[in-house]
Design a protein around this motif. Structure first.
Motif, PDB file in Angstrom:
ATOM      1  N   LEU A 157      60.520  14.789  60.987  1.00  0.00           N
ATOM      2  CA  LEU A 157      59.283  13.924  61.403  1.00  0.00           C
ATOM      3  C   LEU A 157      59.465  13.575  62.926  1.00  0.00           C
ATOM      4  N   ALA A 158      58.755  13.039  63.552  1.00  0.00           N
ATOM      5  CA  ALA A 158      58.757  12.653  64.869  1.00  0.00           C
ATOM      6  C   ALA A 158      59.387  11.239  65.229  1.00  0.00           C
ATOM      7  N   THR A 159      59.601  10.352  64.293  1.00  0.00           N
ATOM      8  CA  THR A 159      60.605   9.265  64.474  1.00  0.00           C
ATOM      9  C   THR A 159      61.256   8.912  63.340  1.00  0.00           C
ATOM     10  N   ALA A 160      62.136   7.806  63.536  1.00  0.00           N
ATOM     11  CA  ALA A 160      62.932   7.529  62.669  1.00  0.00           C
ATOM     12  C   ALA A 160      63.151   5.772  62.329  1.00  0.00           C
ATOM     13  N   ASP A 161      63.345   5.835  61.040  1.00  0.00           N
ATOM     14  CA  ASP A 161      63.663   4.237  60.797  1.00  0.00           C
ATOM     15  C   ASP A 161      65.189   3.919  61.011  1.00  0.00           C
ATOM     16  N   TYR A 162      65.412   2.668  61.606  1.00  0.00           N
ATOM     17  CA  TYR A 162      66.932   2.603  61.636  1.00  0.00           C
ATOM     18  C   TYR A 162      67.154   1.126  61.415  1.00  0.00           C
ATOM     19  N   ASN A 163      68.456   0.646  61.007  1.00  0.00           N
ATOM     20  CA  ASN A 163      68.621  -0.747  60.695  1.00  0.00           C
ATOM     21  C   ASN A 163      70.350  -0.693  60.979  1.00  0.00           C
ATOM     22  N   ALA A 164      70.469  -1.837  61.504  1.00  0.00           N
ATOM     23  CA  ALA A 164      71.886  -2.106  61.684  1.00  0.00           C
ATOM     24  C   ALA A 164      72.503  -3.503  61.629  1.00  0.00           C
ATOM     25  N   ASP A 165      73.614  -3.984  61.247  1.00  0.00           N
ATOM     26  CA  ASP A 165      74.032  -5.378  61.346  1.00  0.00           C
ATOM     27  C   ASP A 165      75.538  -5.398  61.417  1.00  0.00           C
ATOM     28  N   ILE A 166      76.005  -6.501  62.254  1.00  0.00           N
ATOM     29  CA  ILE A 166      77.382  -6.876  62.016  1.00  0.00           C
ATOM     30  C   ILE A 166      77.645  -8.128  61.598  1.00  0.00           C
ATOM     31  N   THR A 167      78.896  -8.498  61.050  1.00  0.00           N
ATOM     32  CA  THR A 167      79.277  -9.681  60.707  1.00  0.00           C
ATOM     33  C   THR A 167      79.026 -10.668  61.724  1.00  0.00           C
ATOM     34  N   ALA A 168      78.523 -11.930  61.274  1.00  0.00           N
ATOM     35  CA  ALA A 168      78.371 -13.141  62.158  1.00  0.00           C
ATOM     36  C   ALA A 168      79.528 -13.321  63.052  1.00  0.00           C
ATOM     37  N   THR A 169      80.813 -13.151  62.634  1.00  0.00           N
ATOM     38  CA  THR A 169      82.075 -13.591  63.249  1.00  0.00           C
ATOM     39  C   THR A 169      82.773 -12.273  64.263  1.00  0.00           C
ATOM     40  N   ALA A 170      81.949 -11.247  64.195  1.00  0.00           N
ATOM     41  CA  ALA A 170      82.464 -10.064  65.017  1.00  0.00           C
ATOM     42  C   ALA A 170      82.313 -10.396  66.397  1.00  0.00           C
ATOM     43  N   THR A 171      83.272  -9.797  67.177  1.00  0.00           N
ATOM     44  CA  THR A 171      83.553  -9.657  68.411  1.00  0.00           C
ATOM     45  C   THR A 171      83.248  -8.180  69.037  1.00  0.00           C
ATOM     46  N   GLY A 172      83.110  -8.032  70.251  1.00  0.00           N
ATOM     47  CA  GLY A 172      83.072  -6.703  70.983  1.00  0.00           C
ATOM     48  C   GLY A 172      81.368  -6.311  70.725  1.00  0.00           C
ATOM     49  N   THR A 173      81.372  -4.960  70.972  1.00  0.00           N
ATOM     50  CA  THR A 173      79.830  -4.529  70.702  1.00  0.00           C
ATOM     51  C   THR A 173      79.985  -3.378  70.158  1.00  0.00           C
ATOM     52  N   PHE A 174      78.669  -3.126  69.296  1.00  0.00           N
ATOM     53  CA  PHE A 174      78.098  -2.041  68.599  1.00  0.00           C
ATOM     54  C   PHE A 174      76.865  -1.452  69.272  1.00  0.00           C
ATOM     55  N   LYS A 175      77.057  -0.073  69.515  1.00  0.00           N
ATOM     56  CA  LYS A 175      75.790   0.449  70.070  1.00  0.00           C
ATOM     57  C   LYS A 175      75.358   1.806  69.432  1.00  0.00           C
ATOM     58  N   ARG A 188      81.480   7.841  67.160  1.00  0.00           N
ATOM     59  CA  ARG A 188      80.974   9.033  66.375  1.00  0.00           C
ATOM     60  C   ARG A 188      79.710   9.483  66.522  1.00  0.00           C
ATOM     61  N   THR A 189      79.636  10.690  66.612  1.00  0.00           N
ATOM     62  CA  THR A 189      78.167  11.552  66.725  1.00  0.00           C
ATOM     63  C   THR A 189      77.756  12.225  65.547  1.00  0.00           C
ATOM     64  N   ILE A 190      76.594  11.847  64.996  1.00  0.00           N
ATOM     65  CA  ILE A 190      76.349  12.570  63.660  1.00  0.00           C
ATOM     66  C   ILE A 190      75.125  13.260  64.230  1.00  0.00           C
ATOM     67  N   ASN A 191      75.096  14.585  63.625  1.00  0.00           N
ATOM     68  CA  ASN A 191      73.983  15.723  63.786  1.00  0.00           C
ATOM     69  C   ASN A 191      73.098  15.519  62.626  1.00  0.00           C
ATOM     70  N   TRP A 192      71.964  15.127  62.791  1.00  0.00           N
ATOM     71  CA  TRP A 192      71.215  14.951  61.439  1.00  0.00           C
ATOM     72  C   TRP A 192      69.583  15.558  61.793  1.00  0.00           C
ATOM     73  N   THR A 193      69.268  16.357  60.736  1.00  0.00           N
ATOM     74  CA  THR A 193      68.081  16.758  60.625  1.00  0.00           C
ATOM     75  C   THR A 193      66.874  15.937  60.342  1.00  0.00           C
ATOM     76  N   ASN A 194      65.866  15.716  61.166  1.00  0.00           N
ATOM     77  CA  ASN A 194      64.739  14.767  61.044  1.00  0.00           C
ATOM     78  C   ASN A 194      63.521  15.758  61.523  1.00  0.00           C
TER      79      ASN A 194
END
Length: 142
Positions: free
Chosen positions: A66-84, A58-64
């Motif tokens: 400023l010149a940088t962005a703060d980011y955070n992501a987490d997956i469950t410890a039992t997850a398989t596969g990849t999140f990018k 999924r691609t999200i268009n987002w108005t920023n």
């Protein structure tokens, strides 16, 4: 010979049930993913994602502004596969590209993107063979 109405009705009912049973079978239970997006009043973007072994993005268009962005992501410890997570600035220059791989550490990341051009940024989330759930958040940096 005359066929009784009962036999015709029985045969017709059996045919309808037979056709209905086999035509209603589908692969709706196959692997899939779901990526939600919530946009807050301050322009922040966050959401959740789930999967049962599927692929999707999924691609999200987002108005920023400023010149940088703060980011955070987490997956469950039992997850398989990849999140990018890929974030590109208003010029299309990639200012962040991070991946979490299920079943390995770390199962989360956070930080500040590289500096980029303010304006309309894109956030692309890609799940590959993902089974589990997680969350993400993006906000304008400092």
């Amino acid at each position: 010979m005359k066929t009784s109405k009962f036999n015709l009705l029985t045969i017709l009912t059996a045919m309808v049930l037979f056709i209905g049973t086999f035509s209603s079978c589908s692969n709706d239970d196959g692997p899939d993913v779901n990526i939600t997006v919530n946009e807050g009043p301050s322009g922040d973007v966050d959401g959740d994602f789930t999967g049962n072994g599927g692929n999707g993005s999924r691609t999200i268009n987002w108005t920023n502004n400023l010149a940088t962005a703060d980011y955070n992501a987490d997956i469950t410890a039992t997850a398989t596969g990849t999140f990018k997570l890929v974030i590109a600035d208003a010029n299309g220059t990639v200012v962040l590209e991070r991946t979490l791989i299920g079943g390995t550490e770390p199962d989360s990341f956070s930080g500040v993107t590289n500096s980029g051009q303010p304006g309309n940024w894109t956030v692309t989330i890609t799940l590959t063979s993902f089974n589990g759930d997680g969350s993400y958040s993006i906000s304008a940096g400092n």
